[in-house]
Scaffold this motif. Sequence first.
Motif, PDB file in Angstrom:
ATOM      1  N   ARG A  81       0.830  -1.196   0.000  1.00  0.00           N
ATOM      2  CA  ARG A  81       0.000   0.000   0.000  1.00  0.00           C
ATOM      3  C   ARG A  81       0.865   1.246   0.000  1.00  0.00           C
TER       4      ARG A  81
ATOM      5  N   PHE B  49       2.803   6.606  -6.605  1.00  0.00           N
ATOM      6  CA  PHE B  49       1.879   7.636  -7.064  1.00  0.00           C
ATOM      7  C   PHE B  49       2.500   9.018  -6.944  1.00  0.00           C
ATOM      8  N   HIS B  50       3.000   9.345  -5.774  1.00  0.00           N
ATOM      9  CA  HIS B  50       3.532  10.688  -5.563  1.00  0.00           C
ATOM     10  C   HIS B  50       4.797  10.936  -6.371  1.00  0.00           C
TER      11      HIS B  50
ATOM     12  N   LEU C 227       3.936  11.652  -9.932  1.00  0.00           N
ATOM     13  CA  LEU C 227       3.470  13.024 -10.161  1.00  0.00           C
ATOM     14  C   LEU C 227       4.659  13.936 -10.443  1.00  0.00           C
TER      15      LEU C 227
ATOM     16  N   SER D  99       2.069   8.911 -15.902  1.00  0.00           N
ATOM     17  CA  SER D  99       0.652   8.963 -15.540  1.00  0.00           C
ATOM     18  C   SER D  99       0.118   7.566 -15.277  1.00  0.00           C
ATOM     19  N   LEU D 100       0.520   6.624 -16.148  1.00  0.00           N
ATOM     20  CA  LEU D 100       0.054   5.254 -15.935  1.00  0.00           C
ATOM     21  C   LEU D 100       0.586   4.715 -14.615  1.00  0.00           C
TER      22      LEU D 100
ATOM     23  N   VAL E 241      -1.495   6.090 -11.821  1.00  0.00           N
ATOM     24  CA  VAL E 241      -2.791   5.432 -11.647  1.00  0.00           C
ATOM     25  C   VAL E 241      -2.603   4.067 -10.981  1.00  0.00           C
TER      26      VAL E 241
ATOM     27  N   LEU F 245      -1.920   4.605  -7.477  1.00  0.00           N
ATOM     28  CA  LEU F 245      -3.132   5.069  -6.800  1.00  0.00           C
ATOM     29  C   LEU F 245      -4.047   3.901  -6.456  1.00  0.00           C
ATOM     30  N   ILE F 246      -4.256   3.029  -7.436  1.00  0.00           N
ATOM     31  CA  ILE F 246      -5.161   1.902  -7.209  1.00  0.00           C
ATOM     32  C   ILE F 246      -4.609   1.007  -6.098  1.00  0.00           C
TER      33      ILE F 246
ATOM     34  N   LEU G  35      -5.035   2.630  -2.765  1.00  0.00           N
ATOM     35  CA  LEU G  35      -6.416   2.715  -2.279  1.00  0.00           C
ATOM     36  C   LEU G  35      -7.002   1.343  -1.941  1.00  0.00           C
ATOM     37  N   TYR G  36      -6.513   0.304  -2.604  1.00  0.00           N
ATOM     38  CA  TYR G  36      -7.206  -0.975  -2.452  1.00  0.00           C
ATOM     39  C   TYR G  36      -6.396  -2.075  -1.795  1.00  0.00           C
TER      40      TYR G  36
ATOM     41  N   GLU H 130      -7.627   3.475   6.068  1.00  0.00           N
ATOM     42  CA  GLU H 130      -8.980   3.087   5.696  1.00  0.00           C
ATOM     43  C   GLU H 130      -9.052   1.577   5.463  1.00  0.00           C
TER      44      GLU H 130
ATOM     45  N   ARG I 297     -11.789   4.710   9.807  1.00  0.00           N
ATOM     46  CA  ARG I 297     -11.021   5.886  10.115  1.00  0.00           C
ATOM     47  C   ARG I 297     -11.808   6.729  11.104  1.00  0.00           C
TER      48      ARG I 297
ATOM     49  N   ILE J 128     -10.605   7.440  -9.149  1.00  0.00           N
ATOM     50  CA  ILE J 128      -9.818   6.659 -10.104  1.00  0.00           C
ATOM     51  C   ILE J 128     -10.406   6.836 -11.501  1.00  0.00           C
TER      52      ILE J 128
ATOM     53  N   THR K  66      -9.492  10.179 -12.811  1.00  0.00           N
ATOM     54  CA  THR K  66      -8.087  10.207 -13.227  1.00  0.00           C
ATOM     55  C   THR K  66      -7.957   9.650 -14.641  1.00  0.00           C
TER      56      THR K  66
ATOM     57  N   MET L 201      -6.744  11.481 -18.067  1.00  0.00           N
ATOM     58  CA  MET L 201      -5.644  10.935 -18.867  1.00  0.00           C
ATOM     59  C   MET L 201      -6.082  10.642 -20.295  1.00  0.00           C
TER      60      MET L 201
END
Lengths: 550, 370
Positions: A186, A193-194, A197, A469-470, A473, A476-477, A480-481, A510, B90, B285, B288, B292
Amino acid sequence: MSLSDAPETAAGPVPPPLGPAGMLRWAWTQLTSMRTAIFLLLLLAVVAVPGSLFPQRPANPALVTQYIKDRPEYGKILDSLQLFDVYSSAWFSAIYILLFISLIGCVIPRARAHWKALRSAPPRTPRRLSRLPEYGTLVLPAESGVSPGDAIRDAADVLKKRGYRVDIRDADAAMPSLGAERGLLREVGNLVFHTALIGVLVSVAIGGLFGYRGQKIIIEGDTFVNTLVGYDNFTPGTNFQSDWLDPFAITLDKFEVRFDRESTRQFGQPIDFKAAVTTRESPDAAPQQQVLKVNEPVYFGGTGIFLVGNGYAPIVTVKDGDGNTAFSGPVVSVPNDAVYTSSIVLKAPDASPSQLGFVGFFLPSAIKNQEGVSYSFDPDPLNPQLNLNSYYGDLGLDTGKPQNVYNLDVQNLTQLNGRDLPAGGIVLDAGQSYTLPEGKGSISFDGLKRYIGVDIRTVPGQEGVLIFSLAAVAGLIVSLYVNRRRVWLRAGAHVDGRTMIEYGLLARGEDHRLAPEAAAIRARLAARWNLAESDPAAAAAVPARSPKEH
Amino acid sequence: MPEINEIMGQYSELFMLLAAGTYTVAFIAFAWDLARSSRTLRAVDLKAATAAPAQASAPARVPISAGTSARASGDRAASGVGGPAGFAERPSSAAHRTGEDAAGAGRTAGTDMDYAPARRMPARVGVALTMLGALIHGAGVVTRALGAGRVPWGNMYEFLTTGAFVVAAVFLLALIRRDLRFLGTFVIGLVIIMQVAASVAYWTPVGHLVPALQSYWLIIHVSIAVLSSALFTLTFALSALQLVQSRRQKTVAAGGAARLGFMRVVPSALSLENLSYRINALGFIGWTFTLMFGAIWAEKAWGRFWGWDTKEVWTFVIWVVYAGYLHARATRGWTGTRAAWLSIVGYLCVVFNFTIVNQFFNGLHSYSGL
Ligand code: HEM
């Protein structure tokens, strides 16, 4: 963030320690805090908005000039606030640069911390597991013969199969325990991700430094050769060298337009633009037939040619007062509306004894309204017509000052034709010619061609932007998951020979699936030890005490 | 280029009208359910209060996150830990948690949105009618696509009608997993607004696409935009409810009178927040990808992947607002009400981007079809 896992970056402002070094460190801590990052992020959204409210120079410089002219009171003030160049303005740049510094300042320590976490054992077993958000107990009957140490080893096995990293503690002591962790991906996803960017921003900057863009209008039959002089408009990147231009050439053989003839409400709306072109990679390469369309650019290596505009170029011949041909050829007209009512300007500086200029409209399908004013009723050339005013005098082209070819400055000219003049305006249908008053010459409308407007661009960092960018993403996924969870388990022997087991789960961040995870682990453990768990009420009836308390 | 079939187009409009009518009846059923359920719940509460002091009605509404631990450790609540409810989630602002503890048990539905088995006839009717409406609506979308011979999202009218269909469909799909019937009034209300706006303000007959839109990227980019917008529509409803619920819980916790009786059918503010977070994450998502794919398409069409065109600016603004929302949830002090506001602001930007930016700002994206 649950319990102890809150990132220190979320801490509130701390008063600055004394001394310049301390101040700097304090400023750095502030800048790289999550709170500041959110604030800068939202601020970036806010300051991007004026760019959609005011016309922007890079997109449409003429519109900006007009806008300022129309607002003499405050146009200049807006300009000095860089509201017409929002995305290259000092304040916009300042915010995103701060944001990205903040981002870098946040990614590096987090990456370091995570690198350490990846290589160290899961955290030590908390003393009171019952305080964890998910907690449960299992009891192995004495006749099962599973010692506390065995139980921990079995549990380690079960957890490893579920993808946990497991660390066994005090395996041979009276109360062995284990700590397990999963979902370290995670944080990896988050860091990817960061970091991505930052990669996107760097790639965009590379494009701005080493790319270029240019515009060119190509009339049917004409050829564009990719050299600096070939362009109508050329904007190099900050570091672009003009000898990087590839020497390709492109000829517009034919441009076809189809308008909608079926639908009633959208009648006359364009449905197809198609440019048949002949291209050559270099002056001595074999010619190639290609089709250039909207959404279907033609590429020469990294340079793309994009169809962005089109219009009519009436073929006009101007003879001067001496009877010589002063101008002959297609004249690019600029369409103003959906039916291609087009403005046209023609300058004939070679005419003598006086230079001639024409201004007016080209109408592809001319018709008169009740007041006798001509207008176009269709975008196709069903009844092409030129409506012109004419002027003579000094066009001012010899001063060397650059002039807009689509604009005739009539200040120093004398008007020959116009609606209000005795001679009237010039109205030319296809094939007609007109003799100018005062023996100044004549003009004829000999034919019609179409032209296309193309953008030609090289953006070197583009692939980088896409790849980053890919990556962003994907990161990011994952972030988040993938759920980051910890499990602890402790076993102990009851005086009556039963083995008591307690376990607790903790999520970092989360995680709405922590309870199902606890249930799944419990079920796996129960299966391993052949415990009857079919009746959850029975399991629940076991008093929840940590082994220590027995 | 495929032929335009205007008859199909007319069928489509008829279906759209019928769907809107069906939704309207569903809306009434949902509203009736809210009114009735709140009355039933109050009666249950009253009975419970007289039968046994406090906590009597709790078992039916124990939050699911309690799971095994709640059962296995009945003594923990007494030990001062305060029960595990919501712990795995949270933590929200303090007001939220006390709100949940004080008011969550008796005065709102539980976190799991698993209600006491009371039969809610009007809600069932609402769901059935929504299904029927969505079926007709789907037929409308399909006939529109057949009529135009292409994907049904080439102009604002089509974007709205297809988008409204996706909202209804996503809502129905979510119902399989969770009892979100309390949202019916709000979601179906929004769907009706979208349908009415489409037919009144943005109506466009079936037609061909202008050359700028003739690209397979239209299929990819816009479909994801529709889907993400639909998700954001759901979270908008959730976040708006969250704000109301949070206020109500604070009032109740402070000993005030609980007004807005229908809100007792709605889960606690924290549950609403958690649910909308999950949907927003999905929507983010999607957005995003929208951004893109839009950039890739812009590269193909205009030769640059980003040019700060008005539409691009607003798409970026929306993206940043939702990114801010996700971050806010990770920061203490920015959850709860403030996060809900960010989610609402994000949705308002989506609406603005669709209506005002499309119609009144000039840019390269002039494909409104108006
Ligand atoms: C100094 C700058 C930044 C800091 C300190 C920061 C910090 C963080 C942290 C700590 C998380 C993890 C949240 C969690 O674990 O739940 C996160 C996630 C995320 N960040 Fe950032 N961030 C920064 C800048 C940005 C920027 C500029 C963007 C995009 C515009 C961005 C977008 C995201 C997204 C989409 C997530 C995923 C949401 C989540 O995991 O909860 N961040 N960021």
